[in-house]
Design a protein around this motif. Structure first.
Motif, PDB file in Angstrom:
ATOM      1  N   GLN A 364       9.361  31.599 -19.359  1.00  0.00           N
ATOM      2  CA  GLN A 364       9.828  32.667 -18.474  1.00  0.00           C
ATOM      3  C   GLN A 364      11.299  32.932 -18.806  1.00  0.00           C
ATOM      4  O   GLN A 364      12.164  32.122 -18.487  1.00  0.00           O
ATOM      5  N   ARG A 365      11.548  34.060 -19.447  1.00  0.00           N
ATOM      6  CA  ARG A 365      12.917  34.369 -19.874  1.00  0.00           C
ATOM      7  C   ARG A 365      13.057  35.848 -20.212  1.00  0.00           C
ATOM      8  O   ARG A 365      12.067  36.564 -20.343  1.00  0.00           O
ATOM      9  N   TRP A 366      14.348  36.259 -20.367  1.00  0.00           N
ATOM     10  CA  TRP A 366      14.660  37.593 -20.870  1.00  0.00           C
ATOM     11  C   TRP A 366      14.849  37.504 -22.381  1.00  0.00           C
ATOM     12  O   TRP A 366      15.473  36.559 -22.884  1.00  0.00           O
ATOM     13  N   ILE A 367      14.302  38.478 -23.096  1.00  0.00           N
ATOM     14  CA  ILE A 367      14.544  38.571 -24.539  1.00  0.00           C
ATOM     15  C   ILE A 367      14.968  40.000 -24.876  1.00  0.00           C
ATOM     16  O   ILE A 367      14.666  40.942 -24.131  1.00  0.00           O
ATOM     17  N   GLU A 368      15.693  40.129 -25.969  1.00  0.00           N
ATOM     18  CA  GLU A 368      16.152  41.447 -26.421  1.00  0.00           C
ATOM     19  C   GLU A 368      15.462  41.783 -27.739  1.00  0.00           C
ATOM     20  O   GLU A 368      15.441  40.978 -28.674  1.00  0.00           O
ATOM     21  N   HIS A 398      15.030  45.217 -23.299  1.00  0.00           N
ATOM     22  CA  HIS A 398      15.244  43.908 -22.664  1.00  0.00           C
ATOM     23  C   HIS A 398      13.996  43.618 -21.824  1.00  0.00           C
ATOM     24  O   HIS A 398      13.714  44.328 -20.849  1.00  0.00           O
ATOM     25  N   LEU A 399      13.249  42.611 -22.240  1.00  0.00           N
ATOM     26  CA  LEU A 399      11.967  42.287 -21.609  1.00  0.00           C
ATOM     27  C   LEU A 399      12.054  40.947 -20.903  1.00  0.00           C
ATOM     28  O   LEU A 399      12.575  39.969 -21.459  1.00  0.00           O
ATOM     29  N   HIS A 400      11.524  40.908 -19.694  1.00  0.00           N
ATOM     30  CA  HIS A 400      11.355  39.603 -19.043  1.00  0.00           C
ATOM     31  C   HIS A 400       9.911  39.189 -19.281  1.00  0.00           C
ATOM     32  O   HIS A 400       8.968  39.868 -18.856  1.00  0.00           O
ATOM     33  N   ILE A 401       9.739  38.078 -19.994  1.00  0.00           N
ATOM     34  CA  ILE A 401       8.389  37.652 -20.363  1.00  0.00           C
ATOM     35  C   ILE A 401       7.984  36.432 -19.551  1.00  0.00           C
ATOM     36  O   ILE A 401       8.815  35.616 -19.140  1.00  0.00           O
ATOM     37  N   ASP A 402       6.683  36.328 -19.324  1.00  0.00           N
ATOM     38  CA  ASP A 402       6.094  35.198 -18.599  1.00  0.00           C
ATOM     39  C   ASP A 402       4.723  34.949 -19.215  1.00  0.00           C
ATOM     40  O   ASP A 402       3.789  35.730 -19.025  1.00  0.00           O
ATOM     41  N   GLY A 419       6.122  35.840 -37.671  1.00  0.00           N
ATOM     42  CA  GLY A 419       6.065  34.566 -36.962  1.00  0.00           C
ATOM     43  C   GLY A 419       7.434  33.982 -36.678  1.00  0.00           C
ATOM     44  O   GLY A 419       7.679  33.428 -35.600  1.00  0.00           O
ATOM     45  N   GLU A 420       8.369  34.105 -37.641  1.00  0.00           N
ATOM     46  CA  GLU A 420       9.719  33.571 -37.439  1.00  0.00           C
ATOM     47  C   GLU A 420      10.433  34.298 -36.310  1.00  0.00           C
ATOM     48  O   GLU A 420      11.176  33.695 -35.526  1.00  0.00           O
ATOM     49  N   LEU A 421      10.201  35.612 -36.206  1.00  0.00           N
ATOM     50  CA  LEU A 421      10.805  36.385 -35.118  1.00  0.00           C
ATOM     51  C   LEU A 421      10.278  35.904 -33.767  1.00  0.00           C
ATOM     52  O   LEU A 421      11.042  35.722 -32.819  1.00  0.00           O
ATOM     53  N   VAL A 422       8.954  35.697 -33.693  1.00  0.00           N
ATOM     54  CA  VAL A 422       8.352  35.219 -32.445  1.00  0.00           C
ATOM     55  C   VAL A 422       8.908  33.846 -32.095  1.00  0.00           C
ATOM     56  O   VAL A 422       9.227  33.564 -30.930  1.00  0.00           O
ATOM     57  N   GLN A 423       9.027  32.993 -33.107  1.00  0.00           N
ATOM     58  CA  GLN A 423       9.572  31.655 -32.897  1.00  0.00           C
ATOM     59  C   GLN A 423      10.985  31.737 -32.318  1.00  0.00           C
ATOM     60  O   GLN A 423      11.329  31.036 -31.367  1.00  0.00           O
ATOM     61  N   GLU A 424      11.782  32.620 -32.881  1.00  0.00           N
ATOM     62  CA  GLU A 424      13.169  32.758 -32.438  1.00  0.00           C
ATOM     63  C   GLU A 424      13.262  33.315 -31.020  1.00  0.00           C
ATOM     64  O   GLU A 424      14.014  32.805 -30.187  1.00  0.00           O
ATOM     65  N   LYS A 425      12.473  34.358 -30.745  1.00  0.00           N
ATOM     66  CA  LYS A 425      12.600  35.034 -29.460  1.00  0.00           C
ATOM     67  C   LYS A 425      11.945  34.274 -28.302  1.00  0.00           C
ATOM     68  O   LYS A 425      12.452  34.279 -27.178  1.00  0.00           O
ATOM     69  N   LEU A 426      10.786  33.638 -28.588  1.00  0.00           N
ATOM     70  CA  LEU A 426      10.006  33.052 -27.498  1.00  0.00           C
ATOM     71  C   LEU A 426      10.178  31.542 -27.366  1.00  0.00           C
ATOM     72  O   LEU A 426      10.120  31.006 -26.263  1.00  0.00           O
ATOM     73  N   LEU A 427      10.364  30.843 -28.482  1.00  0.00           N
ATOM     74  CA  LEU A 427      10.294  29.385 -28.438  1.00  0.00           C
ATOM     75  C   LEU A 427      11.625  28.700 -28.678  1.00  0.00           C
ATOM     76  O   LEU A 427      11.683  27.469 -28.675  1.00  0.00           O
ATOM     77  N   SER A 428      12.705  29.461 -28.933  1.00  0.00           N
ATOM     78  CA  SER A 428      14.012  28.823 -29.089  1.00  0.00           C
ATOM     79  C   SER A 428      14.483  28.290 -27.732  1.00  0.00           C
ATOM     80  O   SER A 428      14.062  28.760 -26.686  1.00  0.00           O
ATOM     81  N   ASN A 429      15.379  27.331 -27.762  1.00  0.00           N
ATOM     82  CA  ASN A 429      15.799  26.653 -26.539  1.00  0.00           C
ATOM     83  C   ASN A 429      16.661  27.526 -25.626  1.00  0.00           C
ATOM     84  O   ASN A 429      16.552  27.446 -24.410  1.00  0.00           O
ATOM     85  N   GLY A 430      17.495  28.357 -26.228  1.00  0.00           N
ATOM     86  CA  GLY A 430      18.399  29.150 -25.406  1.00  0.00           C
ATOM     87  C   GLY A 430      17.812  30.455 -24.983  1.00  0.00           C
ATOM     88  O   GLY A 430      16.896  30.968 -25.574  1.00  0.00           O
ATOM     89  N   SER A 431      18.323  31.065 -23.931  1.00  0.00           N
ATOM     90  CA  SER A 431      17.891  32.389 -23.504  1.00  0.00           C
ATOM     91  C   SER A 431      18.447  33.422 -24.457  1.00  0.00           C
ATOM     92  O   SER A 431      19.501  33.269 -25.039  1.00  0.00           O
ATOM     93  N   GLN A 432      17.709  34.512 -24.587  1.00  0.00           N
ATOM     94  CA  GLN A 432      18.147  35.589 -25.479  1.00  0.00           C
ATOM     95  C   GLN A 432      18.901  36.623 -24.695  1.00  0.00           C
ATOM     96  O   GLN A 432      18.545  36.925 -23.569  1.00  0.00           O
TER      97      GLN A 432
END
Length: 432
Positions: A364-368, A398-402, A419-432
């Protein structure tokens, strides 16, 4: 089709015992016989160092088996190990009654229990695969048809004809099962698009999965105190848990589950593979529960569910002195949950554990996202993972995903070059 043991048959069990074989193997095979509707009249154990090529057991034990069959009036011999076609045929010749090995007996039980269209197709496919390796036993008296006036035939033996017909039927069943699998996959995609988490019950047969399923969902799935009472997967909404959560009841496992059944039921087992959380249901009253746990773990590994989190649920505590509730590890995580699906004891702590596990498995986070990320944006909307969206002055989204983290991990694998983009946006530790 395989020859089926009719209900009410009287049987003699032949149980070969190898070094390291525990008493639980015979207990389990007795239960399989009972589940098939067979009355066991006698049991013979045969200590072996290795299988005999002709009879699996020694000639002396076969003489003892013949005497037991005649003395009890048995109509079938049940062998607790898988036999080769030659061994099966040789024992039948000596005993004069039908012989069913472990694999054939399990297939017979499955054929009795299957109720849904998919389940019946899966069982028939498994039976035909098994039968195709043993056709020789029924047609050894036939020879290739001779030529000549009035004797010219199709140029193949009855055995070859049967193999060809079975091959056609197997291909037909596979095609129908693929169609059913596609329909099941559509339902699974709908659940994924709505981001609805799924919890699957897995475990050894007769561990009380269906009783627990009914207790958690207020459903009315048939329950019986026998092996493989449930074959067809059932999915219901999980009651008294925050948010919408689906619970799936799956087929039980057994030691040395025939490969034919694992292959045929792969679509059914995929409910466990695609789940967000597994509840491994264990019969707390079973003296061999440790061995059963290992067997289930091996099957789960074979179908590829290593990445799915597992909570071990010790059921049937009403038959033991165990208290209901949670047992924690040193780090505070849940080691096991003790419940009685029959009395309802421990179900509330179990629901709490399910909620905590699923909450910890969601992103659950915001991504750009920029304009070049339009394909990922569309995919996230398709999955129903976007709860809110805004657009800044630069035109960036700017999307709030859940969504469940397992679904995000699957998205990484499915997106190929993205896949690398998805990894960066969805699974990285910090918020985007």
């Amino acid at each position: 089709m395989i020859d089926r043991a009719g209900r009410g048959d009287r049987a003699v069990i032949l149980h070969p015992v190898f070094p390291g074989t525990g008493p639980e193997a015979l207990d389990e095979f007795r239960e399989l016989a009972r589940s098939a509707g067979v009355t066991v009249e006698a049991e013979l154990t045969a200590p072996r160092g290795r299988p005999d090529a002709r009879f699996y057991v020694g000639a002396g034990k076969i003489d003892e088996l013949v005497s037991s069959v005649r003395g009890t009036g048995a109509t079938v011999v049940l062998v607790s190990r898988p036999l080769s076609p030659v061994q099966e045929r040789n024992i039948e010749k000596r005993c004069g009654v039908q012989v069913l090995d472990r694999t054939t007996l399990i297939l017979d039980i499955f054929s009795q229990r299957a109720r849904s269209h998919e389940g019946k197709l899966q069982v028939e496919l498994a039976q035909l695969r098994h039968l195709s390796t043993r056709l020789v036993r029924g047609w050894t008296h036939l020879e290739r048809q001779k030529g000549g006036i009035g004797l010219r035939g199709p140029g193949e033996t009855q055995l070859e004809t049967d193999r060809r017909l079975i091959g056609h039927r197997i291909r037909h069943l596979r095609a129908r099962l693929e169609k059913v699998a596609r329909q099941r996959e559509q339902g699974r995609r709908r659940r994924q698009r709505s981001a609805t988490p799924t919890v699957a019950l897995v475990g050894y047969t007769n561990a009380g999965k269906s009783t627990l399923f009914n207790a958690l969902t207020d459903a009315a799935v048939a329950t019986q105190d026998m092996q493989f009472a449930t074959l067809d997967p059932t999915i219901r909404r999980l009651d008294a848990v925050a948010g919408e959560v689906l619970l799936a009841d799956t087929v039980g496992f057994v030691s040395e589950l025939p490969h034919e059944l694992i292959a045929a039921f792969r679509a059914t087992l995929s409910e466990a593979r695609e789940a967000d959380l597994l509840l491994h249901v264990i019969d707390a009253s079973d003296p061999f529960r440790a061995e059963r746990e290992e067997e289930v773990d091996e099957v789960l590994e074979s179908i590829g569910v290593e990445s799915v989190p597992v909570v071990r649920v010790f059921n049937k505590i009403d038959l033991t002195e165990h208290a209901a509730g949670l047992q924690l590890r040193a780090d505070g995580s849940v080691s096991r949950v003790s419940v009685s699906a029959l009395t309802g004891a421990g179900l509330e702590p179990l629901r709490d554990v399910i909620e905590e596990q699923l909450a910890g498995r969601r992103i659950q986070r915001w991504i750009e996202l920029e304009g070049r990320h339009a394909r990922l944006r569309a995919r996230l909307f398709e999955l129903g993972a976007v709860s809110e969206e805004t657009v800044d002055e630069a035109g960036h989204w700017h999307l709030h995903i859940d969504l469940p983290s397992q679904l995000a991990e699957r998205l990484v694998r499915q997106c190929g070059s993205d896949g690398e983009l998805v990894q960066e946006k969805l699974l990285s530790n910090g918020s985007q």
